[in-house]
Design a protein around this motif. Structure first.
Motif, PDB file in Angstrom:
ATOM      1  N   VAL A   1      -3.749 -12.146  -3.039  1.00  0.00           N
ATOM      2  CA  VAL A   1      -4.536 -12.012  -1.815  1.00  0.00           C
ATOM      3  C   VAL A   1      -5.607 -10.972  -2.090  1.00  0.00           C
ATOM      4  N   ASP A   2      -6.854 -11.290  -1.716  1.00  0.00           N
ATOM      5  CA  ASP A   2      -7.919 -10.319  -1.943  1.00  0.00           C
ATOM      6  C   ASP A   2      -8.005  -9.343  -0.761  1.00  0.00           C
ATOM      7  N   PRO A   3      -8.797  -8.282  -0.878  1.00  0.00           N
ATOM      8  CA  PRO A   3      -8.877  -7.274   0.184  1.00  0.00           C
ATOM      9  C   PRO A   3      -9.325  -7.806   1.538  1.00  0.00           C
ATOM     10  N   ASP A   4     -10.015  -8.968   1.545  1.00  0.00           N
ATOM     11  CA  ASP A   4     -10.448  -9.580   2.807  1.00  0.00           C
ATOM     12  C   ASP A   4      -9.378 -10.479   3.420  1.00  0.00           C
ATOM     13  N   GLY A   5      -8.237 -10.612   2.740  1.00  0.00           N
ATOM     14  CA  GLY A   5      -7.153 -11.431   3.260  1.00  0.00           C
ATOM     15  C   GLY A   5      -7.176 -12.878   2.821  1.00  0.00           C
TER      16      GLY A   5
ATOM     17  N   THR B   1      11.696   0.373  -1.867  1.00  0.00           N
ATOM     18  CA  THR B   1      10.807   1.509  -1.609  1.00  0.00           C
ATOM     19  C   THR B   1      10.668   2.362  -2.859  1.00  0.00           C
ATOM     20  N   ALA B   2       9.702   3.262  -2.847  1.00  0.00           N
ATOM     21  CA  ALA B   2       9.505   4.168  -3.974  1.00  0.00           C
ATOM     22  C   ALA B   2      10.733   5.037  -4.217  1.00  0.00           C
ATOM     23  N   ALA B   3      11.536   5.258  -3.170  1.00  0.00           N
ATOM     24  CA  ALA B   3      12.771   6.043  -3.305  1.00  0.00           C
ATOM     25  C   ALA B   3      13.937   5.193  -3.817  1.00  0.00           C
TER      26      ALA B   3
ATOM     27  N   PRO C   1       0.793  -1.229   0.000  1.00  0.00           N
ATOM     28  CA  PRO C   1       0.000   0.000   0.000  1.00  0.00           C
ATOM     29  C   PRO C   1       0.829   1.284   0.000  1.00  0.00           C
ATOM     30  N   ASP C   2       2.043   1.238   0.577  1.00  0.00           N
ATOM     31  CA  ASP C   2       2.884   2.444   0.608  1.00  0.00           C
ATOM     32  C   ASP C   2       3.668   2.655  -0.683  1.00  0.00           C
ATOM     33  N   GLY C   3       3.454   1.792  -1.689  1.00  0.00           N
ATOM     34  CA  GLY C   3       4.124   1.941  -2.971  1.00  0.00           C
ATOM     35  C   GLY C   3       5.411   1.146  -3.097  1.00  0.00           C
ATOM     36  N   ALA C   4       5.819   0.440  -2.053  1.00  0.00           N
ATOM     37  CA  ALA C   4       7.030  -0.382  -2.132  1.00  0.00           C
ATOM     38  C   ALA C   4       6.762  -1.600  -3.015  1.00  0.00           C
TER      39      ALA C   4
ATOM     40  N   VAL D   1       2.569 -10.037   4.355  1.00  0.00           N
ATOM     41  CA  VAL D   1       3.072 -10.395   3.033  1.00  0.00           C
ATOM     42  C   VAL D   1       3.080 -11.917   2.939  1.00  0.00           C
ATOM     43  N   PHE D   2       2.595 -12.443   1.824  1.00  0.00           N
ATOM     44  CA  PHE D   2       2.524 -13.883   1.611  1.00  0.00           C
ATOM     45  C   PHE D   2       3.498 -14.281   0.513  1.00  0.00           C
ATOM     46  N   VAL D   3       4.242 -15.356   0.749  1.00  0.00           N
ATOM     47  CA  VAL D   3       5.214 -15.849  -0.222  1.00  0.00           C
ATOM     48  C   VAL D   3       4.831 -17.270  -0.600  1.00  0.00           C
TER      49      VAL D   3
END
Length: 160
Positions: free
Chosen positions: A134-138, A77-79, A59-62, A102-104
């Motif tokens: 992964v969907d928004p509900d996990g 990261t985005a940077a 969600p943070d763009g990473a 995070v799922f691997v």
């Protein structure tokens, strides 16, 4: 002869962010020998992976990248700051960022990396996994292929 970008076999992998239409890549055995042509501009976001096998955005763009040959999960990261957050993975095939962590996808199991840093096995299954999300509900969705032996009937309700 021009090949679609997903067929470049011997090129050291570079993750390319494309704006618009996908690029066509001509492979000559290494990155220096590859010609990338596209009607729109692109930026190389990260390179140097041996065999990137999964990508996901947090969600943070990473950007999360699994490297199948090296057995790592890397966060960029985005940077552009790069950090290996999991290593010693066995044949990681995919990654997904969900609301709980995070799922691997690793062979026939799914690992979860919690925000606290705890890693746990959340699923073991029969079959050959190809991709996951992964969907928004996990809920975890896994694409599996039948290798000919069939999926045991007792596992069908867990898979389909």
């Amino acid at each position: 002869m021009a090949q679609p970008f997903f067929l470049f076999a011997k090129i050291r992998s570079a993750i390319v962010v494309l704006v618009g239409v996908a690029a066509a890549v001509t492979a000559r055995g290494d990155v220096k020998g590859a010609a990338i042509t596209t009607p729109t501009p692109f930026d190389v976001f990260a390179s140097g992976f041996e065999y990137p096998s999964g990508l996901a955005l947090e969600p943070d763009g990473a950007l999360l990248v699994t490297d199948r040959r090296v057995g790592t999960l890397t966060r960029i990261t985005a940077a552009g700051v790069r950090q290996i957050i999991l290593s010693n993975l066995h044949d990681p095939r995919g990654v997904a960022a969900g609301p709980t962590g995070v799922f691997v996808l690793e062979g026939a199991r799914v690992l979860m990396l919690e925000p606290s840093g705890i890693v746990s096995v959340v699923s073991n299954f029969s079959g050959q996994a190809r991709a996951m999300t992964v969907d928004p509900d996990g809920r975890i969705w896994i694409a599996v292929s039948d290798t000919g032996a069939g999926i045991p009937p007792e596992l069908l309700d867990r898979i389909f």
